[in-house]
Scaffold this motif. Sequence first.
Motif, mmCIF file in Angstrom:
data_model
loop_
_atom_site.group_PDB
_atom_site.id
_atom_site.type_symbol
_atom_site.label_atom_id
_atom_site.label_comp_id
_atom_site.label_asym_id
_atom_site.label_seq_id
_atom_site.Cartn_x
_atom_site.Cartn_y
_atom_site.Cartn_z
ATOM 1 N N GLY A 36 -5.641 3.597 8.237
ATOM 2 C CA GLY A 36 -4.276 3.157 7.954
ATOM 3 C C GLY A 36 -3.980 3.206 6.474
ATOM 4 N N ALA A 37 -4.941 2.724 5.664
ATOM 5 C CA ALA A 37 -4.755 2.744 4.214
ATOM 6 C C ALA A 37 -4.583 4.177 3.722
ATOM 7 C CB ALA A 37 -5.941 2.079 3.512
ATOM 8 N N SER A 38 -5.396 5.106 4.260
ATOM 9 C CA SER A 38 -5.291 6.505 3.842
ATOM 10 C C SER A 38 -3.925 7.083 4.190
ATOM 11 C CB SER A 38 -6.372 7.350 4.514
ATOM 12 O OG SER A 38 -7.622 6.722 4.405
ATOM 13 N N VAL A 39 -3.460 6.794 5.398
ATOM 14 C CA VAL A 39 -2.144 7.291 5.813
ATOM 15 C C VAL A 39 -1.047 6.732 4.908
ATOM 16 C CG1 VAL A 39 -0.428 7.132 7.666
ATOM 17 C CG2 VAL A 39 -2.784 7.711 8.210
ATOM 18 N N ALA A 40 -1.137 5.425 4.603
ATOM 19 C CA ALA A 40 -0.119 4.795 3.760
ATOM 20 C C ALA A 40 -0.129 5.383 2.348
ATOM 21 C CB ALA A 40 -0.338 3.284 3.709
ATOM 22 N N ILE A 41 -1.338 5.653 1.817
ATOM 23 C CA ILE A 41 -1.430 6.260 0.486
ATOM 24 C C ILE A 41 -0.786 7.644 0.501
ATOM 25 C CG2 ILE A 41 -2.991 7.236 -1.246
ATOM 26 C CD1 ILE A 41 -4.998 5.079 -0.521
ATOM 27 N N ALA A 42 -1.123 8.438 1.521
ATOM 28 C CA ALA A 42 -0.558 9.785 1.612
ATOM 29 C C ALA A 42 0.965 9.719 1.653
ATOM 30 C CB ALA A 42 -1.103 10.492 2.846
ATOM 31 N N GLY A 43 1.496 8.805 2.449
ATOM 32 C CA GLY A 43 2.945 8.672 2.556
ATOM 33 C C GLY A 43 3.593 8.295 1.249
ATOM 34 N N THR A 44 2.921 7.435 0.472
ATOM 35 C CA THR A 44 3.492 6.965 -0.781
ATOM 36 C C THR A 44 3.392 8.018 -1.882
ATOM 37 O OG1 THR A 44 2.795 4.749 -0.172
ATOM 38 C CG2 THR A 44 3.443 5.063 -2.452
ATOM 39 N N GLY A 79 -2.787 -0.334 -11.813
ATOM 40 C CA GLY A 79 -2.197 0.791 -11.091
ATOM 41 C C GLY A 79 -0.777 0.507 -10.650
ATOM 42 N N ALA A 80 -0.212 1.449 -9.883
ATOM 43 C CA ALA A 80 1.168 1.323 -9.446
ATOM 44 C C ALA A 80 1.287 0.275 -8.347
ATOM 45 C CB ALA A 80 1.679 2.669 -8.948
ATOM 46 N N VAL A 81 2.244 -0.628 -8.487
ATOM 47 C CA VAL A 81 2.426 -1.696 -7.507
ATOM 48 C C VAL A 81 2.711 -1.113 -6.121
ATOM 49 C CG1 VAL A 81 3.819 -3.710 -6.908
ATOM 50 C CG2 VAL A 81 3.242 -3.279 -9.286
ATOM 51 N N ALA A 82 3.510 -0.049 -6.065
ATOM 52 C CA ALA A 82 3.869 0.553 -4.779
ATOM 53 C C ALA A 82 2.632 1.094 -4.065
ATOM 54 C CB ALA A 82 4.886 1.669 -4.993
ATOM 55 N N VAL A 83 1.751 1.746 -4.822
ATOM 56 C CA VAL A 83 0.531 2.291 -4.218
ATOM 57 C C VAL A 83 -0.375 1.155 -3.755
ATOM 58 C CG1 VAL A 83 -1.525 3.701 -4.614
ATOM 59 C CG2 VAL A 83 0.647 4.376 -5.632
ATOM 60 N N ASN A 84 -0.557 0.155 -4.607
ATOM 61 C CA ASN A 84 -1.404 -0.989 -4.242
ATOM 62 C C ASN A 84 -0.902 -1.668 -2.976
ATOM 63 O OD1 ASN A 84 -2.792 -0.461 -6.556
ATOM 64 N ND2 ASN A 84 -1.934 -2.148 -7.740
ATOM 65 N N ALA A 85 0.411 -1.881 -2.908
ATOM 66 C CA ALA A 85 0.981 -2.552 -1.739
ATOM 67 C C ALA A 85 0.795 -1.687 -0.492
ATOM 68 C CB ALA A 85 2.456 -2.860 -1.972
ATOM 69 N N ALA A 86 0.970 -0.362 -0.651
ATOM 70 C CA ALA A 86 0.798 0.535 0.497
ATOM 71 C C ALA A 86 -0.638 0.480 1.022
ATOM 72 C CB ALA A 86 1.159 1.964 0.113
ATOM 73 N N ILE A 87 -1.608 0.456 0.093
ATOM 74 C CA ILE A 87 -3.011 0.374 0.506
ATOM 75 C C ILE A 87 -3.243 -0.890 1.334
ATOM 76 C CG2 ILE A 87 -5.392 0.083 -0.319
ATOM 77 C CD1 ILE A 87 -4.587 1.670 -2.821
ATOM 78 N N LEU A 88 -2.729 -2.018 0.824
ATOM 79 C CA LEU A 88 -2.963 -3.297 1.502
ATOM 80 C C LEU A 88 -2.278 -3.358 2.862
ATOM 81 C CD1 LEU A 88 -2.652 -5.597 -1.616
ATOM 82 C CD2 LEU A 88 -4.706 -5.265 -0.244
#
Lengths: 192, 190
Positions: B80-88, B61-70
Amino acid sequence: MIYLQLFLSFFQIGLFSFGGGMAAMPLIQNQVVDIRGWLTLAEFTDLIAISEITPGPIAINSATFVGTQIAGLPGALASTFGYILPSCVIVSSLAWLYGKYRELTALKGVLACLRPTAVALIFSAGLSVLVLSLWGTGGFTWDAASIDFLAAALFAAGLFLLRKFKMNPVLVILVCGVISGICQWAAKVDWL
Amino acid sequence: MEKNLKNYFRLFKSTFFLSAFTFGGGYVIIPLMKKKFVDELEWLEEEEMLNIVAMAQSSPGAVAVNAAILVGWRLMGLSGASVAIAGTVLPPLVTLSVISLFYAVFRHNAAVSAIFKGMTAGICAVIFDVVISMGGKILKTKKPLPILIMAGAFVVYYVLRVNVIHIILFCGALGALVSLRDKKTGKERI
């Protein structure tokens, strides 16, 4: 059902694209152009161009673009959700495993073998886009006269600028587009 | 970190702006994330960020999305992970939806066609640049196995048209087997 098809296609893309960014491109081509026929190769190439010059990951951009073209905003949401779902599951399990074991020999081995694979797949996708760019939708021929010389010149100049001067890729793509636009306009104008 | 509206909003805002203004995908966004979350907000330690980057790059998958999830998960758990995914995901979702509408209307305009034709040539240059950089690194290792995999995968995919997923599964399994075997024998074939 179209939403389910979009979801499943992008789920597979999300699950199998290792190596970031460009690595998703051959998988998107495979699913969207070869298997589903949602986009032609030319439309797919436009999509890559659009993705590269707009912010955001190439696969998310593609998921939105293809989803919107095929089934509007719900389609875009279905494909985007399909794409990020494997990431969510795998990244969380990996974080858990990483905390437990640290030294993941097998995983390192998997990645070490997937890197050369990704290069080969990106190269393949690049070749099909290059053939489209130089010869058009008719495909490769040995006849030199059928080559689009402007495209060939832009490709060679772009590659030179990227390799030699590390020029920004977004800029290279935009400049190529502008030059081609100007040439088309110049060819149309009645100069005399 | 305390789970309150202010922190959720700050996490959303950070990931949203990182995603909205970063051209060029994963490898560009990672240093910017480090700057934001480690240096500016001081939400993460440098060491933690390095681990997150390593995991984000090892997952599909996309590195940016993976990093945002973590990052989201580490700070505020599942929410927090959901919010970060939505933002990305939101910025590219909005941008591409809008472009997609214009694309359908203007694609057959002669000037737009010419511009896309030129950009296609530019894209080819970018792809080959990436291939030369990545492929060059693999050739430089002078290890026969990765080089063989690279050549083999190309032939099998481009010439023989074998399903791309089968190729990835095969090469991944091969990597796991070889590395486990190497660990026993002490060799370094990959």
